[in-house]
Motif scaffolding. Sequence first.
Motif, PDB file in Angstrom:
ATOM      1  N   THR A  23      13.223 -19.154 -14.131  1.00 43.09           N
ATOM      2  CA  THR A  23      14.278 -19.606 -15.043  1.00 43.09           C
ATOM      3  C   THR A  23      15.649 -19.557 -14.366  1.00 43.09           C
ATOM      4  N   PHE A  24      15.837 -18.534 -13.543  1.00 44.94           N
ATOM      5  CA  PHE A  24      17.043 -18.355 -12.741  1.00 44.94           C
ATOM      6  C   PHE A  24      17.652 -19.670 -12.259  1.00 44.94           C
ATOM      7  N   ASP A  25      16.813 -20.499 -11.655  1.00 46.15           N
ATOM      8  CA  ASP A  25      17.303 -21.695 -10.959  1.00 46.15           C
ATOM      9  C   ASP A  25      16.984 -22.991 -11.692  1.00 46.15           C
ATOM     10  N   LYS A  26      16.596 -22.880 -12.969  1.00 50.73           N
ATOM     11  CA  LYS A  26      16.264 -24.111 -13.684  1.00 50.73           C
ATOM     12  C   LYS A  26      17.513 -24.882 -14.114  1.00 50.73           C
ATOM     13  N   GLU A  27      17.315 -26.190 -14.249  1.00 50.91           N
ATOM     14  CA  GLU A  27      18.378 -27.084 -14.685  1.00 50.91           C
ATOM     15  C   GLU A  27      17.910 -27.828 -15.935  1.00 50.91           C
ATOM     16  N   TYR A  28      18.867 -28.398 -16.662  1.00 50.88           N
ATOM     17  CA  TYR A  28      18.533 -29.195 -17.834  1.00 50.88           C
ATOM     18  C   TYR A  28      18.521 -30.670 -17.450  1.00 50.88           C
ATOM     19  N   ASN A  29      17.419 -31.331 -17.695  1.00 47.57           N
ATOM     20  CA  ASN A  29      17.321 -32.771 -17.457  1.00 47.57           C
ATOM     21  C   ASN A  29      17.775 -33.491 -18.720  1.00 47.57           C
ATOM     22  N   ILE A  89      17.890 -16.613 -18.981  1.00 50.90           N
ATOM     23  CA  ILE A  89      18.613 -17.859 -19.272  1.00 50.90           C
ATOM     24  C   ILE A  89      19.082 -18.440 -17.935  1.00 50.90           C
ATOM     25  N   PRO A  90      18.851 -19.734 -17.696  1.00 52.71           N
ATOM     26  CA  PRO A  90      19.220 -20.336 -16.412  1.00 52.71           C
ATOM     27  C   PRO A  90      20.691 -20.123 -16.060  1.00 52.71           C
ATOM     28  N   TYR A  91      20.957 -19.871 -14.799  1.00 58.32           N
ATOM     29  CA  TYR A  91      22.325 -19.717 -14.322  1.00 58.32           C
ATOM     30  C   TYR A  91      23.152 -20.968 -14.637  1.00 58.32           C
ATOM     31  N   ALA A  92      22.507 -22.140 -14.592  1.00 55.52           N
ATOM     32  CA  ALA A  92      23.209 -23.398 -14.841  1.00 55.52           C
ATOM     33  C   ALA A  92      23.708 -23.524 -16.274  1.00 55.52           C
ATOM     34  N   PHE A  93      23.257 -22.641 -17.171  1.00 56.05           N
ATOM     35  CA  PHE A  93      23.681 -22.724 -18.567  1.00 56.05           C
ATOM     36  C   PHE A  93      24.956 -21.934 -18.810  1.00 56.05           C
ATOM     37  N   GLY A  94      25.661 -21.614 -17.748  1.00 54.41           N
ATOM     38  CA  GLY A  94      26.989 -21.032 -17.893  1.00 54.41           C
ATOM     39  C   GLY A  94      26.991 -19.562 -18.237  1.00 54.41           C
TER      40      GLY A  94
END
Lengths: 180, 180, 180, 180
Positions: free
Chosen positions: B24-30, B122-127
């Motif tokens: 999940t760490f490195d996941k992004e939202y498509n 929670i993904p890092y990309a989610f702020g």
Amino acid sequence: MKYIPQSQNKIGKTMIQVFITGGTFDKEYNFITGELYFRDTHLKEMFGLGRCTIDIDIKTLMMVDSLEMDDEDRNIIVHNCRKSKSDQILITHGTDRMVETAKILAAANIEGKTIVLTGAMIPYAFGSSSDGFFNLGSAMAFVQTLPPGVYIVMNGRYFDWDNVKKNRRTGNFEEMQFLD
Amino acid sequence: MKYIPQSQNKIGKTMIQVFITGGTFDKEYNFITGELYFRDTHLKEMFGLGRCTIDIDIKTLMMVDSLEMDDEDRNIIVHNCRKSKSDQILITHGTDRMVETAKILAAANIEGKTIVLTGAMIPYAFGSSSDGFFNLGSAMAFVQTLPPGVYIVMNGRYFDWDNVKKNRRTGNFEEMQFLD
Amino acid sequence: MKYIPQSQNKIGKTMIQVFITGGTFDKEYNFITGELYFRDTHLKEMFGLGRCTIDIDIKTLMMVDSLEMDDEDRNIIVHNCRKSKSDQILITHGTDRMVETAKILAAANIEGKTIVLTGAMIPYAFGSSSDGFFNLGSAMAFVQTLPPGVYIVMNGRYFDWDNVKKNRRTGNFEEMQFLD
Amino acid sequence: MKYIPQSQNKIGKTMIQVFITGGTFDKEYNFITGELYFRDTHLKEMFGLGRCTIDIDIKTLMMVDSLEMDDEDRNIIVHNCRKSKSDQILITHGTDRMVETAKILAAANIEGKTIVLTGAMIPYAFGSSSDGFFNLGSAMAFVQTLPPGVYIVMNGRYFDWDNVKKNRRTGNFEEMQFLD
């Protein structure tokens, strides 16, 4: 013999004591004056977002820029570290005078306690550019594993109180000497 | 006798090895499909924002959801931990199968190395809602201070590989037994 | 003759009506299941951060993914637009079926009202990567200035309800024909 | 007769001209000095995150705090607005002297152009607390729909150049008189 960190010691398990003193960590932007100021600490929110399940006692000692910290402020910090029932103490602190406070804490000769000072170069309130959340994670880990003593935790590392200085040009903390 | 963390040992000082496996760490939202996926790792950016000055070697072993990790993937992880020249290894990993990988690493009996697995809920990309940055800070600190062995670092704590489970209801990691 | 936007018309000045229907805009990440879901709307918080000083009435009609919106949901939207005392209506909506709802609103022939539908490709809760805050700013401005009618506001633009489609490949909205 | 916004007018369609002058909008935090300063503009990144598909030409005229803007700076702004081929001009500007620049632009009597000034109370670089992204969305919409003239766009609204002042206490813009 392995050093047994106290928070993992099931017999007589104690919580981690967190003392807030202010510093860039907790500064906010005043959109009227364009200046930085203190309102409330963000520490509680940060431990929540970090999903931290360790027993923590947070106490705000003061909310000051470390450049404006005086002897009385440092006495308050020393006094509270001494009387805290916890042997693991994390202090948030401005980076400019963090080394000075570490020295005074070391001179106070508080026995049997691991005291870690940490801070941030960019306020936590400034969003994802801040180093505060990372530093808090590091400091929480170091305070649980380092032997009694006084340390500064910044830049993903820990520094002994008597071998660290802040590099005013880069903003990073460094060992004073690299002797083997 | 005090355990001397290797990265602070000036004679033969080595860097920390970071292995990325996804999670999940490195996941992004498509935003087209509304699903989560992997693109590039955020680890390098995160060490930069954390102003980390430790010598780190980052290597991406794979980018997978730990639920989809198979034996071959785990063999790759074990192989890389064994051959790494560093004695301090940090692995980012999905939380759902983190305990299983820790067990396999422990069974591999890799001597003299401190291996820490960490991840995020929670993904890092989610702020700023992500716990990833805090966990990374903790994991960096624990990998420098814990004695050789295999550990999971989550929720501001470390857990021994043989005494931890993920609570599927809360998402938190817990010790399996609270015997004294 | 200049069209006088109602909210600037001092005689009989009215507020802007905001209807929330859900959509990606208001989705959250469930860290237990790894799926997106609805909790509370972020609209009130967003108007606060936008320092919006316009008189707004926010009402949540439903919290659904537009792919799951049925005739009854659309009837509720039409009914509420018709009975609202405001002549300026902003609706947050999932992007996948935004065009369909716009058509139904246009067919309902609600006279004298400017109705603007907007949404987001990335949830507002995912931090600074979201387009939601920008779209909300645009929609607020267009609803105050466009003549009565039904419009979609995305990508910094407005589109007439009868000349717009969502490009499923890019996620952007486009005019259906570029005839002069 | 309906006013036809130029960017929607298919014959002779032109792009929107964006002029950057600095202001809080584009300020950064200097972690060495603790002061705010200018580096690069964030506008291009912001239009990208807003998924804006309008044809935009961005030009940085200067990077200054509006309190330090002098006559020469304002001459540069007027000159560039006059010579721009676009009839829709968006200017980012510090909020403290935004009204003064609007007056000078109005006095310059640039015919047939819609000129919108916008800014932010909190720097965009400070993350999700900033109003900048919302204001940019509003300004983009107003510049496409308002008749030729000079306007200030803040707080989700537009203000005519000759009927607006900044409230120094709240930081919000207000009409000077509320006569009907």
